[in-house]
Design a protein around this motif. Sequence first.
Motif, mmCIF file in Angstrom:
data_model
loop_
_atom_site.group_PDB
_atom_site.id
_atom_site.type_symbol
_atom_site.label_atom_id
_atom_site.label_comp_id
_atom_site.label_asym_id
_atom_site.label_seq_id
_atom_site.Cartn_x
_atom_site.Cartn_y
_atom_site.Cartn_z
ATOM 1 N N MET A 136 12.423 -10.733 -6.934
ATOM 2 C CA MET A 136 11.821 -9.618 -6.238
ATOM 3 C C MET A 136 10.568 -10.073 -5.505
ATOM 4 O O MET A 136 9.910 -11.013 -5.923
ATOM 5 N N LEU A 137 10.263 -9.333 -4.472
ATOM 6 C CA LEU A 137 9.058 -9.613 -3.710
ATOM 7 C C LEU A 137 7.997 -8.574 -4.069
ATOM 8 O O LEU A 137 8.292 -7.379 -4.167
ATOM 9 N N PHE A 138 6.771 -9.030 -4.253
ATOM 10 C CA PHE A 138 5.647 -8.165 -4.591
ATOM 11 C C PHE A 138 4.533 -8.378 -3.582
ATOM 12 O O PHE A 138 4.272 -9.508 -3.157
ATOM 13 N N LEU A 139 3.873 -7.290 -3.209
ATOM 14 C CA LEU A 139 2.680 -7.355 -2.378
ATOM 15 C C LEU A 139 1.492 -7.452 -3.318
ATOM 16 O O LEU A 139 1.341 -6.628 -4.227
ATOM 17 N N LEU A 140 0.653 -8.467 -3.115
ATOM 18 C CA LEU A 140 -0.541 -8.648 -3.946
ATOM 19 C C LEU A 140 -1.754 -8.060 -3.237
ATOM 20 O O LEU A 140 -1.855 -8.109 -2.014
ATOM 21 N N PHE A 141 -2.668 -7.514 -4.020
ATOM 22 C CA PHE A 141 -3.919 -7.000 -3.490
ATOM 23 C C PHE A 141 -4.958 -7.073 -4.592
ATOM 24 O O PHE A 141 -4.655 -7.412 -5.735
ATOM 25 N N GLU A 142 -6.188 -6.748 -4.236
ATOM 26 C CA GLU A 142 -7.279 -6.782 -5.208
ATOM 27 C C GLU A 142 -7.985 -5.441 -5.264
ATOM 28 O O GLU A 142 -8.020 -4.699 -4.282
ATOM 29 N N LEU A 143 -8.532 -5.174 -6.418
ATOM 30 C CA LEU A 143 -9.481 -4.093 -6.635
ATOM 31 C C LEU A 143 -10.628 -4.736 -7.379
ATOM 32 O O LEU A 143 -10.450 -5.227 -8.492
ATOM 33 N N GLY A 144 -11.790 -4.773 -6.750
ATOM 34 C CA GLY A 144 -12.899 -5.521 -7.342
ATOM 35 C C GLY A 144 -12.527 -6.996 -7.377
ATOM 36 O O GLY A 144 -12.143 -7.569 -6.367
ATOM 37 N N THR A 145 -12.575 -7.583 -8.565
ATOM 38 C CA THR A 145 -12.247 -9.011 -8.702
ATOM 39 C C THR A 145 -10.867 -9.228 -9.324
ATOM 40 O O THR A 145 -10.487 -10.367 -9.571
ATOM 41 N N GLU A 146 -10.143 -8.158 -9.585
ATOM 42 C CA GLU A 146 -8.840 -8.273 -10.255
ATOM 43 C C GLU A 146 -7.690 -8.159 -9.256
ATOM 44 O O GLU A 146 -7.788 -7.463 -8.251
ATOM 45 N N ARG A 147 -6.583 -8.840 -9.589
ATOM 46 C CA ARG A 147 -5.405 -8.835 -8.714
ATOM 47 C C ARG A 147 -4.314 -7.936 -9.290
ATOM 48 O O ARG A 147 -4.118 -7.860 -10.501
ATOM 49 N N TYR A 148 -3.620 -7.293 -8.367
ATOM 50 C CA TYR A 148 -2.550 -6.362 -8.714
ATOM 51 C C TYR A 148 -1.356 -6.603 -7.805
ATOM 52 O O TYR A 148 -1.482 -7.234 -6.752
ATOM 53 N N ALA A 149 -0.210 -6.071 -8.226
ATOM 54 C CA ALA A 149 1.028 -6.253 -7.463
ATOM 55 C C ALA A 149 1.765 -4.928 -7.326
ATOM 56 O O ALA A 149 1.786 -4.119 -8.246
ATOM 57 N N LEU A 150 2.374 -4.736 -6.158
ATOM 58 C CA LEU A 150 3.250 -3.598 -5.893
ATOM 59 C C LEU A 150 4.631 -4.136 -5.553
ATOM 60 O O LEU A 150 4.744 -5.116 -4.804
ATOM 61 N N ASP A 151 5.660 -3.511 -6.055
ATOM 62 C CA ASP A 151 7.030 -3.856 -5.692
ATOM 63 C C ASP A 151 7.172 -3.639 -4.187
ATOM 64 O O ASP A 151 6.996 -2.526 -3.691
ATOM 65 N N ALA A 152 7.471 -4.694 -3.449
ATOM 66 C CA ALA A 152 7.575 -4.598 -1.993
ATOM 67 C C ALA A 152 8.694 -3.651 -1.568
ATOM 68 O O ALA A 152 8.665 -3.130 -0.456
ATOM 69 N N GLY A 153 9.652 -3.393 -2.441
ATOM 70 C CA GLY A 153 10.714 -2.449 -2.131
ATOM 71 C C GLY A 153 10.216 -1.023 -1.990
ATOM 72 O O GLY A 153 10.894 -0.185 -1.387
ATOM 73 N N GLN A 154 9.052 -0.728 -2.525
ATOM 74 C CA GLN A 154 8.456 0.602 -2.407
ATOM 75 C C GLN A 154 7.540 0.711 -1.192
ATOM 76 O O GLN A 154 7.104 1.794 -0.837
ATOM 77 N N VAL A 155 7.233 -0.426 -0.576
ATOM 78 C CA VAL A 155 6.288 -0.465 0.538
ATOM 79 C C VAL A 155 7.018 -0.167 1.851
ATOM 80 O O VAL A 155 8.013 -0.804 2.169
ATOM 81 N N VAL A 156 6.489 0.791 2.581
ATOM 82 C CA VAL A 156 7.035 1.166 3.885
ATOM 83 C C VAL A 156 6.360 0.357 4.983
ATOM 84 O O VAL A 156 7.012 -0.139 5.898
ATOM 85 N N ALA A 157 5.039 0.240 4.895
ATOM 86 C CA ALA A 157 4.267 -0.474 5.913
ATOM 87 C C ALA A 157 2.901 -0.825 5.342
ATOM 88 O O ALA A 157 2.430 -0.197 4.398
ATOM 89 N N VAL A 158 2.285 -1.835 5.937
ATOM 90 C CA VAL A 158 0.907 -2.207 5.620
ATOM 91 C C VAL A 158 0.124 -2.045 6.917
ATOM 92 O O VAL A 158 0.431 -2.701 7.916
ATOM 93 N N LEU A 159 -0.855 -1.148 6.887
ATOM 94 C CA LEU A 159 -1.602 -0.788 8.083
ATOM 95 C C LEU A 159 -3.060 -1.196 7.962
ATOM 96 O O LEU A 159 -3.607 -1.237 6.859
ATOM 97 N N PRO A 160 -3.724 -1.441 9.095
ATOM 98 C CA PRO A 160 -5.174 -1.666 9.029
ATOM 99 C C PRO A 160 -5.883 -0.387 8.607
ATOM 100 O O PRO A 160 -5.336 0.709 8.738
ATOM 101 N N ARG A 161 -7.089 -0.555 8.112
ATOM 102 C CA ARG A 161 -7.872 0.596 7.661
ATOM 103 C C ARG A 161 -8.534 1.270 8.877
ATOM 104 O O ARG A 161 -9.732 1.309 9.017
#
Length: 154
Positions: free
Chosen positions: A1-26
Amino acid sequence: MLFLLFELGTERYALDAGQVVAVLPRLGVKEIPHAPPAVAGLCHYGGSPVPVIDLGQLALGRPCANRLSTRIVLVHFPDPTHGPHLLGLLVERATETLRRDEGDFVPAGVSIDAASYLGPVIADARGLIQRIEVRHLLPPPLQALLFNKETVAA
């Protein structure tokens, strides 16, 4: 499976890329007066407004940093009654992906009712990465607010 990685503070997290529709700028997030602190506002996607949650505010009690790598990750939020809704997640440093088997993630060993969205973990050379379970991300009152359901008593 593919996961999108991101951070909150100094910790890393992952989202199942199958749930991701798009990644947009803020960009283009319209604030909503009197909304709870975790509600960053609305963005426009595919001709419709989409609610955006500041995951830093929701999880850590502080807003995501305003960086070039801070993104709005659009995901399918499941709703068994009305079908999935689009939901924007404001996250920091959403710049990497990870390909691993779902079974490589192991239970974290800690269960916190107020953070039931925190799923299993996996380790790499930089430390632990914890999965975010989108279906558990929003408490019922916030779901009702964002998706125009009847107000749920707290």
